[in-house]
Design an enzyme around this catalytic site. Structure first.
Site, PDB file in Angstrom:
ATOM      1  N   SER A   1      43.262 -13.586 -15.830  1.00 11.07           N
ATOM      2  CA  SER A   1      44.408 -12.997 -16.528  1.00 11.07           C
ATOM      3  C   SER A   1      45.521 -12.585 -15.564  1.00 11.07           C
ATOM      4  O   SER A   1      46.402 -11.814 -15.926  1.00 11.07           O
ATOM      5  CB  SER A   1      43.937 -11.797 -17.346  1.00 11.07           C
ATOM      6  OG  SER A   1      43.117 -10.972 -16.560  1.00 11.07           O
TER       7      SER A   1
ATOM      8  N   GLU B   1      35.594  -8.961 -25.811  1.00 12.88           N
ATOM      9  CA  GLU B   1      34.989 -10.236 -26.230  1.00 12.88           C
ATOM     10  C   GLU B   1      33.611  -9.980 -26.848  1.00 12.88           C
ATOM     11  O   GLU B   1      33.266 -10.552 -27.895  1.00 12.88           O
ATOM     12  CB  GLU B   1      34.850 -11.182 -25.035  1.00 12.88           C
ATOM     13  CG  GLU B   1      34.244 -12.522 -25.431  1.00 12.88           C
ATOM     14  CD  GLU B   1      33.927 -13.406 -24.240  1.00 12.88           C
ATOM     15  OE1 GLU B   1      34.695 -13.396 -23.260  1.00 12.88           O
ATOM     16  OE2 GLU B   1      32.905 -14.112 -24.295  1.00 12.88           O
TER      17      GLU B   1
ATOM     18  N   HIS C   1      43.636  -8.502 -19.968  1.00 17.28           N
ATOM     19  CA  HIS C   1      43.432  -7.349 -19.091  1.00 17.28           C
ATOM     20  C   HIS C   1      44.263  -7.476 -17.828  1.00 17.28           C
ATOM     21  O   HIS C   1      43.739  -7.725 -16.752  1.00 17.28           O
ATOM     22  CB  HIS C   1      41.942  -7.229 -18.723  1.00 17.28           C
ATOM     23  CG  HIS C   1      41.140  -6.615 -19.814  1.00 17.28           C
ATOM     24  ND1 HIS C   1      39.837  -6.924 -20.053  1.00 17.28           N
ATOM     25  CD2 HIS C   1      41.476  -5.706 -20.752  1.00 17.28           C
ATOM     26  CE1 HIS C   1      39.398  -6.231 -21.087  1.00 17.28           C
ATOM     27  NE2 HIS C   1      40.382  -5.502 -21.527  1.00 17.28           N
TER      28      HIS C   1
ATOM     29  N   HIS D   1      33.158  -4.462 -23.832  1.00 21.05           N
ATOM     30  CA  HIS D   1      34.188  -5.465 -23.547  1.00 21.05           C
ATOM     31  C   HIS D   1      34.664  -6.084 -24.865  1.00 21.05           C
ATOM     32  O   HIS D   1      33.845  -6.410 -25.736  1.00 21.05           O
ATOM     33  CB  HIS D   1      33.614  -6.563 -22.627  1.00 21.05           C
ATOM     34  CG  HIS D   1      34.665  -7.496 -22.106  1.00 21.05           C
ATOM     35  ND1 HIS D   1      35.169  -8.520 -22.870  1.00 21.05           N
ATOM     36  CD2 HIS D   1      35.332  -7.534 -20.921  1.00 21.05           C
ATOM     37  CE1 HIS D   1      36.085  -9.165 -22.169  1.00 21.05           C
ATOM     38  NE2 HIS D   1      36.209  -8.587 -20.980  1.00 21.05           N
TER      39      HIS D   1
ATOM     40  N   CYS E   1      40.517 -17.652 -27.706  1.00 19.27           N
ATOM     41  CA  CYS E   1      40.292 -18.857 -26.896  1.00 19.27           C
ATOM     42  C   CYS E   1      39.272 -19.768 -27.599  1.00 19.27           C
ATOM     43  O   CYS E   1      38.231 -19.287 -28.076  1.00 19.27           O
ATOM     44  CB  CYS E   1      39.760 -18.437 -25.538  1.00 19.27           C
ATOM     45  SG  CYS E   1      39.237 -19.834 -24.561  1.00 19.27           S
TER      46      CYS E   1
ATOM     47  N   CYS F   1      32.077 -19.976 -19.573  1.00 16.92           N
ATOM     48  CA  CYS F   1      33.167 -20.945 -19.648  1.00 16.92           C
ATOM     49  C   CYS F   1      33.285 -21.730 -18.341  1.00 16.92           C
ATOM     50  O   CYS F   1      33.071 -21.180 -17.249  1.00 16.92           O
ATOM     51  CB  CYS F   1      34.420 -20.144 -19.956  1.00 16.92           C
ATOM     52  SG  CYS F   1      35.890 -20.813 -19.338  1.00 16.92           S
TER      53      CYS F   1
ATOM     54  N   HIS G   1      40.223 -12.832 -26.339  1.00 19.21           N
ATOM     55  CA  HIS G   1      38.811 -12.452 -26.418  1.00 19.21           C
ATOM     56  C   HIS G   1      38.247 -12.531 -27.831  1.00 19.21           C
ATOM     57  O   HIS G   1      37.045 -12.471 -28.023  1.00 19.21           O
ATOM     58  CB  HIS G   1      38.642 -10.994 -25.961  1.00 19.21           C
ATOM     59  CG  HIS G   1      39.000 -10.779 -24.543  1.00 19.21           C
ATOM     60  ND1 HIS G   1      39.893  -9.829 -24.127  1.00 19.21           N
ATOM     61  CD2 HIS G   1      38.570 -11.390 -23.416  1.00 19.21           C
ATOM     62  CE1 HIS G   1      40.002  -9.863 -22.814  1.00 19.21           C
ATOM     63  NE2 HIS G   1      39.219 -10.796 -22.360  1.00 19.21           N
TER      64      HIS G   1
ATOM     65  N   CYS H   1      43.603 -18.790 -16.884  1.00 23.51           N
ATOM     66  CA  CYS H   1      42.744 -19.865 -17.375  1.00 23.51           C
ATOM     67  C   CYS H   1      43.399 -20.433 -18.638  1.00 23.51           C
ATOM     68  O   CYS H   1      44.398 -19.887 -19.123  1.00 23.51           O
ATOM     69  CB  CYS H   1      41.364 -19.316 -17.699  1.00 23.51           C
ATOM     70  SG  CYS H   1      41.445 -18.121 -19.026  1.00 23.51           S
TER      71      CYS H   1
HETATM   72  S1  SF4 Z   1      36.574 -18.459 -22.345  1.00 21.88           S
HETATM   73 FE1  SF4 Z   1      37.642 -16.785 -21.381  1.00 21.88          FE
HETATM   74  S2  SF4 Z   1      37.790 -17.429 -19.228  1.00 21.88           S
HETATM   75 FE2  SF4 Z   1      37.282 -19.247 -20.401  1.00 21.88          FE
HETATM   76  S3  SF4 Z   1      39.216 -20.250 -20.842  1.00 21.88           S
HETATM   77 FE3  SF4 Z   1      38.719 -18.900 -22.574  1.00 21.88          FE
HETATM   78  S4  SF4 Z   1      39.710 -16.957 -22.136  1.00 21.88           S
HETATM   79 FE4  SF4 Z   1      39.635 -18.122 -20.240  1.00 21.88          FE
END
Ligand code: SF4
Length: 570
Positions: free
Chosen positions: A261, A125, A41, A123, A95, A189, A73, A12
């Site tokens: 990932s 994140e 991951h 997790h 991100c 997302c 994350h 992504c």
């Molecule tokens: S929020 Fe997570 S899934 Fe969405 S683009 Fe960012 S890293 Fe990728």
């Protein structure tokens, strides 16, 4: 048997950005590079990073030096501060979509709101998000757990960005009924939503779904859950070696998807292995695919394309379509392409795993073929004329030196020891080399009109540029890992697609214009069909990745054969 690859399969935006940032840091800096925890991951990506001497810090030491990348994350703000206090330079690869959730939590936590995060509290994140909740955050993974929480006076509800959209829908419904004053934010997302929507559709229209990605990856596990809930055969694998072919023995169509990932090379390898396994049941298809792969891997397809293009360029200039010139172009391209592949097995390991294995297995034969075809090309050019021979000799030496360490220059940030280290050199040099053998050598032999030669040279190099830049886009992940600086890496995929489009449109307009200006033979404008066809194909491939990379390569290479065939009949 049909195999489709989900358009949304693979990295992504956030993961790609984090991987690009760590690879750029490693390629451009002499300092030690670390990631704080696993960057993403995926075991293969983590192994690749270790091979590049990018290691993980699990616990922040009291003192340290070097660059530390904060993963996609995100991390709690106190961890970032601790890293800086220890002496590390911190590069934040969180991100932007995760940052948005962190900002929401921080903003409301400051006002005294409680935070409810729908996600796994272990997790990374969620750990990072909880770190922004000022000690008043709660992570839950079910409606029951949510119901067990005390009723808060004020609370915000957010979801882990890769949460299942259906499940979050249930959570929202519960809140509307039992705690309507809670502020609910849609934080899943867009990339996750699209991936899940696509897998639902693909699971409905195919007999089996293969989900590729790390067993620890939450978003990959959710994709596998969605597929199995659709009642279809669902296989979650980390790489192609995990495939249980027994489960696929009775299915007629397979959809392949991958977590956010999962790198492209694992998806490509999975596609090729399933394709190879399934085609054993269909001898005719098996034979055709084997031929396709052989022609691509050995570069016979590319060499034939150069020969056919030479034939077309001779027609455009109105010079005799001499088989000798087509043969010289074929032999030169065959020799150079094989040599290049022999030197690039490291990046092919990521871009073309099967080609890398093929070159490793047949190394001596391929070296022999490269040397013999190069020598034969020189011999035929010598027969044609001494000038052609000298030009081809210089080009062959340049091609040979492309991968060798011969330039003792050191730039400020990186060492440039080989021609291939020069940014964008691959795309440009291949384009010029092809233009020379397909257009200039035949023109020199009969001393054609200079303007005609220039127009045809631009036409030929335009097609070759589009082909090479497109293949560079397909190979972008592996090239970046091995530190190559191809045009798409320098300019980005979007910009590269734009340039390819402009170049092909220029080719089309130029050939149509020659009809009115009588610059080339009258029928020349008909060859505008070839760049037009490539324009459509590349546009289609850009939008739709349901077609495998091997098919795309084969179709683009075939356009060059089509140019020769068309010029033979017009
Ligand atoms: S929020 Fe997570 S899934 Fe969405 S683009 Fe960012 S890293 Fe990728």
């Amino acid at each position: 048997m049909k195999i489709v690859v989900a358009k949304t399969a693979g990295f992504c935006m956030g993961v790609r950005r984090a991987v690009d940032m760590v690879l750029d840091a490693s390629n451009l800096s002499d300092q030690p590079i670390y990631t704080y925890g696993p960057l993403i991951h995926n075991p293969q990506v983590l192994q690749m990073l270790e091979e590049k001497n990018i290691f993980r810090i699990e616990k922040i030491p009291p003192k340290g030096t070097g660059i530390v990348l904060v993963r996609a994350h995100g991390v709690p703000s106190e961890d970032e501060k601790a890293l800086k206090d220890a002496g590390f330079t911190v590069v934040d690869a969180t991100c932007p979509r995760v940052v948005r959730v962190q900002v929401i939590i921080s903003k409301f936590a400051k006002k005294g709101y409680s935070t409810i995060i729908i996600g796994d509290k272990k997790h990374p994140e969620v750990v990072g998000l909880l770190g922004h909740a000022r000690g008043n955050g709660h992570a839950v993974t079910s409606v029951e757990q949510l119901a067990e929480l005390p009723g808060f006076e004020n609370a915000v509800v957010v979801a882990q960005t890769t949460q299942n959209t259906d499940f979050y829908g249930e959570i929202k419904n519960w809140c509307k009924t039992h705690a309507p004053h809670y502020k609910i934010f849609d934080t899943i997302c867009g990339s996750t939503e699209k991936r899940q929507t696509e897998i639902r559709k693909l699971a409905n229209s195919n007999d089996a779904v293969v989900v590729v990605g790390g067993k620890q990856s939450g978003n990959t596990k959710r994709l596998a859950q969605i597929a199995s809930r659709a009642g279809k055969v669902s296989i979650h694998i980390e790489d192609a070696s995990d495939i249980d072919y027994e489960k696929l023995s009775r299915v007629r169509s397979v959809a392949i998807t991958a977590g956010a990932s999962t790198p492209n090379w694992i998806i490509t390898d999975t596609y090729r292995k399933i394709e190879r396994h399934l085609k054993q049941k269909h001898p005719v298809k098996a034979f055709l695919f084997t031929i396709r792969d052989f022609l691509l891997k050995t570069n016979i397809m590319a060499a034939a394309g150069a020969g056919f293009l030479t034939y077309a360029c001779s027609m455009l200039q109105g010079i005799p379509r001499d088989f000798n010139h087509a043969l010289i172009a074929m032999l030169y391209v065959l020799s150079m392409q094989i040599l290049n592949n022999l030197f690039t097995t490291k990046s092919d390991k990521y871009n073309h795993p099967q080609r890398a294995r093929f070159y490793k297995k047949h190394r001596p034969y391929l070296w022999t073929l490269a040397v013999l075809s190069g020598a034969a090309g020189l011999y035929f050019s010598f027969i044609t004329g001494i000038l052609s021979f000298l030009i081809l000799l210089v080009m062959s030496l340049l091609g040979l030196s492309y991968n060798l360490k011969i330039i003792p220059l050191i730039s400020k940030k990186r060492k440039i020891a080989r021609v291939k280290d020069l940014p964008g050199s691959k795309t440009i040099l291949i384009t010029i080399a092809w233009g020379t053998v397909t257009t200039l050598l035949p023109a020199i032999a009969i001393q054609s009109n200079l303007i005609e030669v220039a127009v045809v040279f631009i036409f030929a190099t335009g097609l070759v540029f589009a082909r090479t830049a497109f293949f560079d886009i397909l190979a972008i992940q592996g090239d970046r890992i091995t530190g190559k600086e191809t045009l798409p890496i320098l300019l980005g995929e979007k910009q590269s697609f734009n340039i390819i489009r402009y170049v092909l449109m220029f080719d089309i307009c130029m050939l149509i214009l020659t009809f009115f200006t009588h610059l080339l033979v009258d029928r020349a404008f008909l060859l505008a069909l070839i760049p037009f066809l490539m324009l459509l194909l590349i546009k289609f491939f850009e939008k739709d990745s349901l077609i495998s990379g091997a098919h795309q390569e084969f179709i683009i290479e075939f356009s060059f054969l089509a140019a020769g065939l068309l010029s033979a009949v017009i």
